[in-house]
Structures are given as C-alpha cells and as structure tokens.
Design a protein around this motif. Structure first.
Motif, PDB file in Angstrom:
ATOM      1  N   GLY A  64       0.801  -1.215   0.000  1.00  0.00           N
ATOM      2  CA  GLY A  64       0.000   0.000   0.000  1.00  0.00           C
ATOM      3  C   GLY A  64       0.837   1.269   0.000  1.00  0.00           C
ATOM      4  N   LEU A  65       2.011   1.230   0.664  1.00  0.00           N
ATOM      5  CA  LEU A  65       2.885   2.407   0.652  1.00  0.00           C
ATOM      6  C   LEU A  65       3.301   2.758  -0.775  1.00  0.00           C
ATOM      7  N   THR A  66       3.631   1.729  -1.534  1.00  0.00           N
ATOM      8  CA  THR A  66       3.997   1.959  -2.936  1.00  0.00           C
ATOM      9  C   THR A  66       2.806   2.488  -3.723  1.00  0.00           C
ATOM     10  N   TYR A  67       1.660   1.861  -3.519  1.00  0.00           N
ATOM     11  CA  TYR A  67       0.457   2.239  -4.274  1.00  0.00           C
ATOM     12  C   TYR A  67       0.046   3.672  -3.973  1.00  0.00           C
ATOM     13  N   GLN A  68       0.043   4.039  -2.699  1.00  0.00           N
ATOM     14  CA  GLN A  68      -0.409   5.383  -2.324  1.00  0.00           C
ATOM     15  C   GLN A  68       0.519   6.472  -2.844  1.00  0.00           C
ATOM     16  N   ALA A  69       1.789   6.135  -3.062  1.00  0.00           N
ATOM     17  CA  ALA A  69       2.741   7.136  -3.543  1.00  0.00           C
ATOM     18  C   ALA A  69       2.643   7.369  -5.045  1.00  0.00           C
ATOM     19  N   LEU A  70       1.849   6.552  -5.738  1.00  0.00           N
ATOM     20  CA  LEU A  70       1.744   6.672  -7.193  1.00  0.00           C
ATOM     21  C   LEU A  70       0.815   7.822  -7.576  1.00  0.00           C
ATOM     22  N   PRO A  71       1.065   8.451  -8.727  1.00  0.00           N
ATOM     23  CA  PRO A  71       0.085   9.408  -9.261  1.00  0.00           C
ATOM     24  C   PRO A  71      -1.240   8.701  -9.543  1.00  0.00           C
ATOM     25  N   SER A  72      -2.317   9.458  -9.585  1.00  0.00           N
ATOM     26  CA  SER A  72      -3.648   8.852  -9.700  1.00  0.00           C
ATOM     27  C   SER A  72      -3.795   8.013 -10.969  1.00  0.00           C
ATOM     28  N   VAL A  73      -3.242   8.478 -12.092  1.00  0.00           N
ATOM     29  CA  VAL A  73      -3.390   7.709 -13.323  1.00  0.00           C
ATOM     30  C   VAL A  73      -2.589   6.412 -13.243  1.00  0.00           C
ATOM     31  N   ALA A  74      -1.446   6.442 -12.565  1.00  0.00           N
ATOM     32  CA  ALA A  74      -0.661   5.216 -12.379  1.00  0.00           C
ATOM     33  C   ALA A  74      -1.392   4.268 -11.426  1.00  0.00           C
ATOM     34  N   GLN A  75      -2.067   4.814 -10.413  1.00  0.00           N
ATOM     35  CA  GLN A  75      -2.868   3.968  -9.531  1.00  0.00           C
ATOM     36  C   GLN A  75      -3.960   3.256 -10.319  1.00  0.00           C
ATOM     37  N   ARG A  76      -4.577   3.968 -11.266  1.00  0.00           N
ATOM     38  CA  ARG A  76      -5.653   3.346 -12.033  1.00  0.00           C
ATOM     39  C   ARG A  76      -5.113   2.223 -12.919  1.00  0.00           C
ATOM     40  N   LEU A  77      -3.976   2.453 -13.567  1.00  0.00           N
ATOM     41  CA  LEU A  77      -3.394   1.382 -14.376  1.00  0.00           C
ATOM     42  C   LEU A  77      -2.989   0.214 -13.481  1.00  0.00           C
ATOM     43  N   PHE A  78      -2.448   0.508 -12.307  1.00  0.00           N
ATOM     44  CA  PHE A  78      -2.090  -0.538 -11.342  1.00  0.00           C
ATOM     45  C   PHE A  78      -3.306  -1.425 -11.065  1.00  0.00           C
ATOM     46  N   ARG A  79      -4.461  -0.797 -10.859  1.00  0.00           N
ATOM     47  CA  ARG A  79      -5.673  -1.567 -10.584  1.00  0.00           C
ATOM     48  C   ARG A  79      -6.112  -2.365 -11.810  1.00  0.00           C
ATOM     49  N   LEU A  80      -6.189  -1.688 -12.951  1.00  0.00           N
ATOM     50  CA  LEU A  80      -6.722  -2.336 -14.145  1.00  0.00           C
ATOM     51  C   LEU A  80      -5.808  -3.434 -14.663  1.00  0.00           C
ATOM     52  N   PHE A  81      -4.500  -3.304 -14.427  1.00  0.00           N
ATOM     53  CA  PHE A  81      -3.573  -4.316 -14.935  1.00  0.00           C
ATOM     54  C   PHE A  81      -3.788  -5.671 -14.262  1.00  0.00           C
TER      55      PHE A  81
ATOM     56  N   ARG B  58      -0.084  -8.499  -7.488  1.00  0.00           N
ATOM     57  CA  ARG B  58      -1.295  -8.702  -8.276  1.00  0.00           C
ATOM     58  C   ARG B  58      -2.509  -8.880  -7.355  1.00  0.00           C
ATOM     59  N   ALA B  59      -2.321  -9.629  -6.283  1.00  0.00           N
ATOM     60  CA  ALA B  59      -3.431  -9.832  -5.352  1.00  0.00           C
ATOM     61  C   ALA B  59      -3.884  -8.510  -4.743  1.00  0.00           C
ATOM     62  N   TYR B  60      -2.929  -7.653  -4.387  1.00  0.00           N
ATOM     63  CA  TYR B  60      -3.276  -6.335  -3.840  1.00  0.00           C
ATOM     64  C   TYR B  60      -3.966  -5.485  -4.909  1.00  0.00           C
ATOM     65  N   ALA B  61      -3.432  -5.507  -6.121  1.00  0.00           N
ATOM     66  CA  ALA B  61      -4.039  -4.732  -7.201  1.00  0.00           C
ATOM     67  C   ALA B  61      -5.455  -5.201  -7.474  1.00  0.00           C
ATOM     68  N   ARG B  62      -5.677  -6.514  -7.364  1.00  0.00           N
ATOM     69  CA  ARG B  62      -7.023  -7.056  -7.568  1.00  0.00           C
ATOM     70  C   ARG B  62      -7.975  -6.539  -6.494  1.00  0.00           C
ATOM     71  N   GLU B  63      -7.511  -6.484  -5.264  1.00  0.00           N
ATOM     72  CA  GLU B  63      -8.337  -5.922  -4.183  1.00  0.00           C
ATOM     73  C   GLU B  63      -8.719  -4.474  -4.493  1.00  0.00           C
ATOM     74  N   GLN B  64      -7.732  -3.694  -4.916  1.00  0.00           N
ATOM     75  CA  GLN B  64      -8.002  -2.296  -5.222  1.00  0.00           C
ATOM     76  C   GLN B  64      -8.955  -2.169  -6.419  1.00  0.00           C
ATOM     77  N   LEU B  65      -8.812  -3.055  -7.392  1.00  0.00           N
ATOM     78  CA  LEU B  65      -9.697  -3.039  -8.555  1.00  0.00           C
ATOM     79  C   LEU B  65     -11.145  -3.221  -8.114  1.00  0.00           C
ATOM     80  N   LEU B  66     -11.388  -4.219  -7.266  1.00  0.00           N
ATOM     81  CA  LEU B  66     -12.754  -4.508  -6.828  1.00  0.00           C
ATOM     82  C   LEU B  66     -13.298  -3.427  -5.912  1.00  0.00           C
ATOM     83  N   ASP B  67     -12.394  -2.775  -5.138  1.00  0.00           N
ATOM     84  CA  ASP B  67     -12.835  -1.733  -4.206  1.00  0.00           C
ATOM     85  C   ASP B  67     -13.129  -0.408  -4.914  1.00  0.00           C
ATOM     86  N   VAL B  68     -12.346  -0.098  -5.944  1.00  0.00           N
ATOM     87  CA  VAL B  68     -12.389   1.255  -6.517  1.00  0.00           C
ATOM     88  C   VAL B  68     -13.146   1.308  -7.839  1.00  0.00           C
ATOM     89  N   GLU B  69     -12.884   0.368  -8.736  1.00  0.00           N
ATOM     90  CA  GLU B  69     -13.456   0.439 -10.081  1.00  0.00           C
ATOM     91  C   GLU B  69     -14.858  -0.173 -10.095  1.00  0.00           C
TER      92      GLU B  69
END
Length: 976
Positions: A512-529, A586-597
């Motif tokens: 989460g520390l890495t994810y939160q430090a990303l720009p918003s558009v990079a966070q979205r790609l992180f989730r969608l990837f 990937r597991a963390y990104a999947r969690e964020q995908l389901l929570d946010v998108e």
C-alpha cells in the motif's frame, strides 16, 4: 594531459585541446570524467548520448566512441586511461588530471584554512580554484542526462564565489567587491546572498545609502519576479545597516558568536537482524566500494528494490559490518518514518546536532546548514545511511563533500540520477535462498520434514523476504502447525494477503505504501492491470486498459516500474520490454480493482484489452494470408491502435503470433469466463493460423473448447459452428477422421441454419479432405466442387487456391498430370497475386509432387527448396515437415538412398515433435522401404510395423494396403 569539464569539454595535451571528433565522444568523455575511477555502465552512456530513443546499434556505437577516446588519450600519453570493467568502462586518472576534481580538492583545503582562521590563505586558494573555470560547466555538451550534473557544478562554483567574497570582506577588500558584485548580481538577480555581500561591502566603504538602496532593489525584484519578500538574513542586515550596528564592523555575516561545540561520535545505526541471509554477492559489492581506501569521490551505494525485499536489512547489516572503517561515527535516518516529512533543512539540523553542533549554532538557511554539514564531515570518516529515500532530490543535499565518508541509500526507485553511485538491485530470494531463510526462522528440521510444502510456501510468498518472515513467524509461534496447512490457506488468492499478517507485520500495508505514492493515473493502471491473466504483457495492453495512446501508456508503465510496483521482462528475440506483476502485488491490485473500479468500468477495460488482442490477431492473419481469407469473423468490438503502430508491433506475423501465444490463449480463456462469446470464438478461430503452423495442438484444443462452451451457453449458433469447425480441423490435422467428420457435420448444419455461406465453404473444403483420407473419393469430389462454387461468391480467393491445390493432388494420383498442372497454375497465380506465401508454399509442394510424377527431379528439388525457404521464413513448422519429407521422396526416387534415409529421418523427427502423424507415418513407410532395398529386414520391419499402426489409426486405407504389401516382402526376405 588534462580532462577539462569546467567550461567546454576538452581533453588537452601540453595545454592544447585534442580533436575529440563528434558530439557523442564529448558526451562520453564528460560522463567518464564525472565518474573518474568509478565504473560507468554502457547503459548509462547510452542514456547520456541518446536519452530515451537509442538506436538498435547503440552498444556498437558506444564501443566506437570509447575506441576513439582511447586513441585521443594515447595521443596525450595515457593510452591505458580507459579500462573495460563490467558492466562498462572506468576512466582512471589522478585528481590533478581532471579540473573538476582539482577544483573540489582546492575548495576543501580552503574550507580547512577558513575554519582554522587562515582567512588570507583560504581566500587565495579559492581564487586559484575559481581560476580553473573557463565558462559554464560541460559547455557545448547536449545531453538531458548531463544537464543536472552541469547545474550542480555551476551552483557549486557560485557558492564558492560567494564564499570567496565573504573572505575578501573579512580581509577588508571592500572596493574590489564593490567592483565585481554588481555584474555578478546582473547574471544571478535572485541570489540573495550576493545582495547581502554587496550591502556589506558598500557599508564598509562608507556608502550606507547605496547599501540600503541595494536592499530596496533586491526587495522590488524578488516581489515582482517570484512574489516573495527577502529572507530574514537580508532583512536583519538592512536593519543593522540602518542602525549602524557595531557588529557590522567585526563580523558582518555572523552576528553572534557561536556557542562552544561538543565533540561527539554518533552511532545511530539500528540493530541488524540475527538471521540475515542470502545476500553474499551484494554484500561483497558494498564491501568492495565502501570498505576500500578513500579515493577522490564519496563512495555511494544506492540499493533499490520492491517493498519487502530486504533493502533496509541489507543496508543496515552492511553498515554494521563496515562500522570499524568509520571511527568518526555512523549517521542514520529512516525516511519511511513520519518525521521524514521534514524537508532537507530539518534533516541537516538533526545531523549537525548529532555531530556536536549546538542547536543555537545551527544556521537558519538550508544552504548554510549544508555548508556547515560538509565542513564538519571534512577529513572525517563517517558512514551515512539514508533508508527509504524517495528520489535523488532527497539525497543531494545530504551527501558529504569528503571522500573519506561514505553513503548507503535505499529506495524503491533506482537512484540512477546520483552520479557515481553504485546501483544495486535487490531481488526476491531464489527457491533455495527462500528455504534457507524459512529454515532459520522455524528450524531446518521442520523444513526438511515437509520439503514440498516448504518449497510451495516460498513460491506462494513470491520469494519475498518480508512475506517469508511473516509466514515463518506464524509457523514459529504455532509449533503444532504443519507447513502444508499454511500453504492451503495461502493458495486462496483472495485470502492470501489476509494470511500474510502477523503481530504488526503485513504485506498489504507494505504494498500500500507503494500504491499510495503513485500518481492517480498510475494507480488506475495498477488496478486495471490486475485484469491481465497472461504471464506478462506488451505495453499496448496498458494503453487499451486506460484507452490512451501508446506513448502515454509507456510513460505510466515506466512510473510503475520505477516505483517497483511492476517489473519488466526482456526476451532475447524482442526489442520491446514486457510488463508483469509479482503475484502478491497482483493480489493487492485485484483488491483495489474490486474496491475502486465499478463493474461497468472493469468490464469496459477488459473488453478494450481483449478487443486489442482481436484486432492484432485479425491484422496478423490478414498479413499472413493477404486478406480475410480462409477465416470468418464475428461482430465483437475491436480496440485498434494506429495502423503504423500495429504494423510495428506485429512485424513478422508468425513471429508475433508465436511470441504472444500464451497471451492469446489467456485472452480466449478470459473472454469465455467473462461471457464474451462473440469475441471468444472469433479470437480462437483466428489464432488457428498459429496453432496449425506450429503444431500447438494442445493450445488449439483448449481455445476451441473454450469457444464451443461459451458459444453454446450463449446460444450463439455462428460461434458454435465456428468452434465445431475448428475442432474438426484439429482432428483432421491429427488424422482422427471419425471425430473430424462428426465435427464438420455439426458445423455444416449450423452454418446452413444461419445462412453463413463462407462458413459452409470452409467446412466443405476440410470435410472433403477427410473423405479423401478415408478413401471416399466420390464424396470428396462432390464437397470440393460445392466449396469451389461458393468461394468466389464470398470473395475467398485463397480458399479457392486451397481447393484447387487439393483437387490437383487427386488428379495427380489418377495420372492426369495435365489437369493437375492447370489447377496448380491457377492456385499459384492466386497465392502470388494475394501475396500469401503460406499457400504459395503449399502449392509449390504439390508442384514438386507433379514433377516427381513426370520424373523431373531437378524441378522437384527446386520447388521444394523454395518451399523450405518460405516455411522457415514464416515459421510454418508443419509445412517444413512436409517439405523435408518431399525432399526425401525426391532423393529416394533418384536412387540416392543414403541421402534419402538421412532426409526421411529428419522428417520423422520433425513430425514426431510436432505431432504431425501423417508425415510421421509416411516417413516410417519410406524408411522401411529404403531398409528393404538395402536388405536390412529387421530395420524395415521396425519402421513398417510402426507405419501400419499409424495408418490404421489414421484410417488411411490406401497407405495401409501399401504398408501391408511391403511387410509381406519383409517376411519373404527374412531368413527362416
């Protein structure tokens, strides 16, 4: 001989510049000169010369640059100055041979003289140092990478110049300062310290009003240009001038005497972990650099890696090992911690206090603090550990100036912008390394008791030290747990991050520390990837997920890679990197995908990505066949890249297909799971071009079955027919004639029901081939004729050529060579008009059979050699197996039995590897026939028995009868 960087970049001999050649040599010399006695990698040189767009020949051109520079150094009397050191080169020179190094050494001497009260000597030394400058640093060198280094050098020059003026004022040289400072202010109008120095010089010259006027000009300019008031030092100086403060006569800059300083030796390193393991190679690298004798530059080690990989543990452990080399202290700061939000001034104040400077004597300005900090470290042996650095900007102000000190920094990003730093990338543990760490935590006996479960645990933890420590801590605290019990829990991807948590340690918050430090558009790609199920993906996939252009997507991907949220994979046969997640990320990104998108946004992104695969596969098929021939398509939406971008991505169609095979299979599977039946069957059918040519029959079966299941469930009759046709064609290639006939019968009925004439023609074409294998010639000819009538109506010219080639084979078998030749000439004309090399090769192969039939073996060889060139160039391995078999037939008919046997053995090997049973059977038959001619009855029997089994399984009655006839001859020939 001298390397000159403080001005135009030059290499001189006897004070005369040598001709370096082009601009690339100047950039290369500048980079090597800035890293004297330190290894400069080839990649760093490439970045400096070409930036983000190096040519394919960049490495070769670097070698040319270095060779040219070596010749120039040879002319200067130093032919061995540049040495090759993995992963690049090192320029070995003394500090007296590089003007920037000599400048630094002179400034350090001046600082020591000034601290000791030798003001006149310090001022004289600084004048000598400044005399080395001939203009702006690295002048004339155009390189984005070197622009920062030039700025740093130029800023250093200005700081030294200001210090020289300060010393001159202490020596009473006011008039000289009055003459020089106005021009300098004109060049640097926002430099407040210059105004202050001029004010003091004017005041001490009895020009109080002019000094105050300088302050007013400075204030007006600062307010107008950048909207700020002058700093407190300049304001206090104005106040002192207004009041004619006596302090101005004594210490114009230091208005108060400093408090007595206390000599301290800071020892700030945290404790190292007792079970540290697995980093011997990295430790050796750090020891080599940091533990060596002091050189000319500050040793800097920059350790990078993803969160939880053990960067801090490595840095702290290495610092403890090297502690004895730094008797004057060890400074440490944890930049992960909340107090790391304090900016540079606060960190400098902390270090100054740790070095014995009283709090009341710590300067207010960041620049003055940095100067005092470097002065305190001059000639001291202090080790500085910067843990959790965000970027290079955090490192610069904290670097010591003395080469007797050393720095170890850790960061999730690669600190490649720190010149001269040894960049070490820390990766996850190997399976053996992970097992060793696990054994140290829970005991080697438990690991040895469950070796398979322990190995799987390491794999499920991605080999990540933090994850292994958490899993090991859970096992260690529960002695009654078995390893396989925790493994069962971790297998559930949705629970994996929950399981990797123990008493304050957890993976989720670390990622989460890495994810939160990303720009918003990079966070979205992180989730969608996380939607991607393929092992790795090209950059365009990110563009499809975000619905942006490729260049934008690559920039965002680079941000994710830089932040260690994603990694790149580079395959030898591809010039472009691919991207992938580690499984825990990937597991963390999947969690964020389901929570946010939202579900709508997730489905839309998935449809774009799969539509991108469909568009590229469709285009690859068109380029392979010359158009939408021998295939039908559905109505699923495509996501298309610009035509020129698609063309570059695809390159050679079969090579692209082969490299993307796993991703294409995953895309078909994912389309089926998502209920995208129209896209699923279309992509599966289009990909048959690859599976057929390469013999990837397992992938073919899997994708066709996915298409059949998805289409049947959705009631999609066209998709069901297409899937049945694909499965029938697979059975046909594997010569399972009964299964093929059943599939073709079902497909034909469905295509007729929906009125898809193109689909009917394709099924009839292949069903006719199956009839031919089974010996039902009447049915075969009827189906070929019907298909040949339909193909022109649906515009499938290559389909026409296929049928003409097949009919030519039939008439050739009947001895009607003229009729066969006419059909083949038509087929060859079509294939060449449509630029379809694959079918041209198939037609030429049939021409070779025709030439053999009329005993024109020279023409047969010529045709088959052309076939081989084509199929090897386009990657058609099945075609290669048939061509090699054909050459074997030619050599056998010529009576060249040795050459024929060798060629047939090669065909047999190819066909067995590809699962091409018809070529395997015919090669066995030919080898048996050759062995029989040589009276080697045992070998003949072995080959012919194998051929009989294959022909029987294939249902090929004609060839089976031939084989049985030869076996009878073997029986007759074998001695009783």
């Amino acid at each position: 001989m001298r390397v000159r960087l403080l001005g135009p970049v030059e290499l001189t001999a006897d004070q005369h510049p040598l001709d370096l050649g082009g601009p690339r040599q100047r950039v290369a010399l500048a980079v090597l000169g800035l890293n004297v006695n330190r290894v400069t990698s080839v990649d760093h040189l490439i970045d400096a010369i070409w930036g983000e767009a190096p040519p394919p020949t960049a490495r070769a051109q670097i070698q040319v640059c270095i060779s040219s520079l070596r010749k120039r150094f040879g002319e200067a009397g130093r032919p061995d100055a540049i040495k090759t050191r993995s992963p690049g080169y090192v320029l070995e020179l003394d500090s007296s041979e590089v003007d920037s190094l000599e400048f630094g050494e002179l400034v350090a001497v001046a600082q020591q003289d000034a601290e000791a009260g030798r003001t006149a000597a310090a001022a004289a030394t600084l004048r000598t140092a400044l005399g080395l400058w001939r203009g702006p640093a690295l002048d004339g060198v155009t390189s984005d990478l070197l622009r920062h280094e030039a700025t740093v050098l130029n800023d250093r020059r200005l700081t030294v110049l200001e210090e020289r003026f300060r010393l001159d004022l202490l020596l009473g040289r006011h008039e000289e300062a009055n003459a020089e400072l106005p021009a300098l202010i004109g060049v640097h109008p926002l430099r407040e310290r210059l105004y202050g120095l001029l004010m003091v010089a004017l005041y001490r010259s009895g020009r109080q009003a002019e000094a105050l006027e300088v302050f007013q000009r400075a204030r007006a300019l600062l307010v107008e240009e950048i909207g700020i008031e002058p700093g407190p030092e300049l304001c206090e100086l104005e106040h002192a001038i207004l009041n004619r403060s006596p302090a101005l006569d004594l210490a114009p800059v230091d208005l108060a005497a400093p408090e007595p300083e206390t000599r301290v030796t800071p020892r700030q390193l945290p404790t190292t972990i007792g079970d540290f393991t697995g980093r011997d190679g990295l430790l050796d690298e750090i020891r080599r650099l940091v533990g060596a004798e002091a050189g000319l530059a500050v040793p800097i080690v920059a350790i990078s890696g993803r969160g939880g990989v053990g960067k801090s543990a490595l840095a702290i452990h290495a610092a403890h090992e090297l502690g004895q080399h730094f008797p004057d202290g060890h400074l440490y700061v944890d930049l992960h911690a909340p107090e790391s939000d304090d900016r540079t001034p606060a960190l400098l104040a902390r270090f100054l206090r740790a070095l014995g400077v009283p709090a009341t004597s710590v300067p207010d300005g960041a620049e003055e603090r940095a100067e005092l900090y470097r002065s305190r470290l001059a000639d001291k042996r202090v080790l500085l550990v910067l843990d959790g650095v965000r970027d290079e900007a955090q490192v610069w102000p904290l670097l010591p100036g003395s080469p007797t000190c050393a720095v170890i920094a850790t960061s999730r990003s690669r600190l490649s912008g720190v010149p001269g730093a040894l960049c070490l990338d820390v990766g996850v543990f190997s399976p053996d390394g992970g097992l060793e760490l696990l054994g140290r935590i829970i005991g080697a006996d438990r690991v040895q008791a469950e070796p398979e479960a322990a190995a799987e645990l390491v794999a499920l933890c991605d080999g990540l030290p933090l994850a292994l420590r958490i899993a090991g801590a859970r096992l260690a605290s529960r002695a009654h747990w078995r390893i396989d019990g925790l493994v069962r829990r971790l297998r559930d991807e949705q629970r994996r991050l929950d399981e990797l948590s123990h008493r304050g340690l957890e993976i989720r918050s670390n990622i989460g520390l890495t994810y939160q430090a990303l720009p918003s558009v990079a966070q979205r790609l992180f989730r969608l990837f996380s939607l991607v199920q393929a092992p790795d993906s090209p950059a365009w996939v990110a563009a499809a997920l975000l619905d942006v252009d490729l260049a934008t997507a690559e920039d965002i991907l680079d941000a994710l890679v830089e932040a260690q949220a994603m990694e790149t994979v580079q395959y030898p046969d591809s010039p472009h990197p691919r991207y992938r997640f580690h499984e825990l990320i990937r597991a963390y990104a999947r969690e964020q995908l389901l929570d946010v998108e939202s579900t709508v946004d997730r489905d839309a992104a998935l449809a774009r990505m799969l539509g991108g695969w469909m568009a590229l596969a469709e285009e690859a098929h068109r380029r392979e066949y010359g158009g939408d021939y021998t295939v039908i398509h559905g109505t699923a939406a495509r996501w298309r890249l610009p035509a020129e971008v698609s063309a570059e991505i695809i390159g050679t169609p079969m090579t692209w297909w082969d490299s993307e095979r796993h991703a294409l299979v995953a895309a078909v599977r994912q389309a089926a799971e998502a209920g995208m039946d129209e896209l699923c069957w279309d992509l599966a059918l289009t990909s048959v071009t690859l599976f057929e040519a390469k013999g990837y029959f397992d992938d073919w079966r899997e994708t066709a079955c996915h298409a059949l299941g998805a289409s049947s469930e959705a009631g999609n009759r066209t998709g069901t027919a297409a899937a049945q046709y694909s499965l029938g064609t697979l059975h046909m290639f594997q010569t399972r004639t009964a299964e093929a006939a059943n599939c073709f019968r079902a497909a034909l009925m469905l295509f007729e029901a929906v009125g898809n004439m193109h689909g009917q023609a394709l099924v009839l074409r292949n069903a006719a081939h199956v009839d031919g294998i089974r010996g039902d010639n009447e049915a075969m000819l009827a189906k070929y004729d019907e298909a040949l009538e339909i193909m022109p109506l649906v515009g499938d010219r290559i389909g026409e050529a296929h049928i003409q080639r097949s009919l030519a084979g039939w008439w050739l078998g009947q001895g009607q060579t003229t009729r066969a030749r006419g059909l083949l000439e038509q087929a060859l004309s079509i294939s060449r008009q449509e630029h379809c090399l694959r079918v041209e090769a198939q037609v030429l192969h049939r021409f070779a059979e025709l030439h053999v039939a009329v005993e024109r073996f020279d023409l047969a060889r010529e045709a088959l050699h052309r076939v081989l060139r084509i199929v090897r160039n386009i990657g058609d391995q099945i075609g290669e197996a048939y061509a090699v078999y054909g050459l074997g037939v030619v050599r056998q008919r010529e009576g060249r039995l040795d050459a024929a046997a060798t060629t047939m053995a090669h065909a047999l090997d190819l066909s067995r590897r590809l699962g091409e049973r018809l070529v395997e059977a015919r090669s066995r038959y030919a080898l048996g026939e050759i062995a029989l001619l040589r009276a080697d009855f045992m070998l003949a029997s072995t080959h012919l028995q194998a051929a009989r089994t294959l022909f029987a399984a294939l249902g090929s009655t004609v060839w089976l009868d031939r084989t049985l006839g030869l076996l009878d001859e073997v029986e007759v020939g074998v001695p009783s």
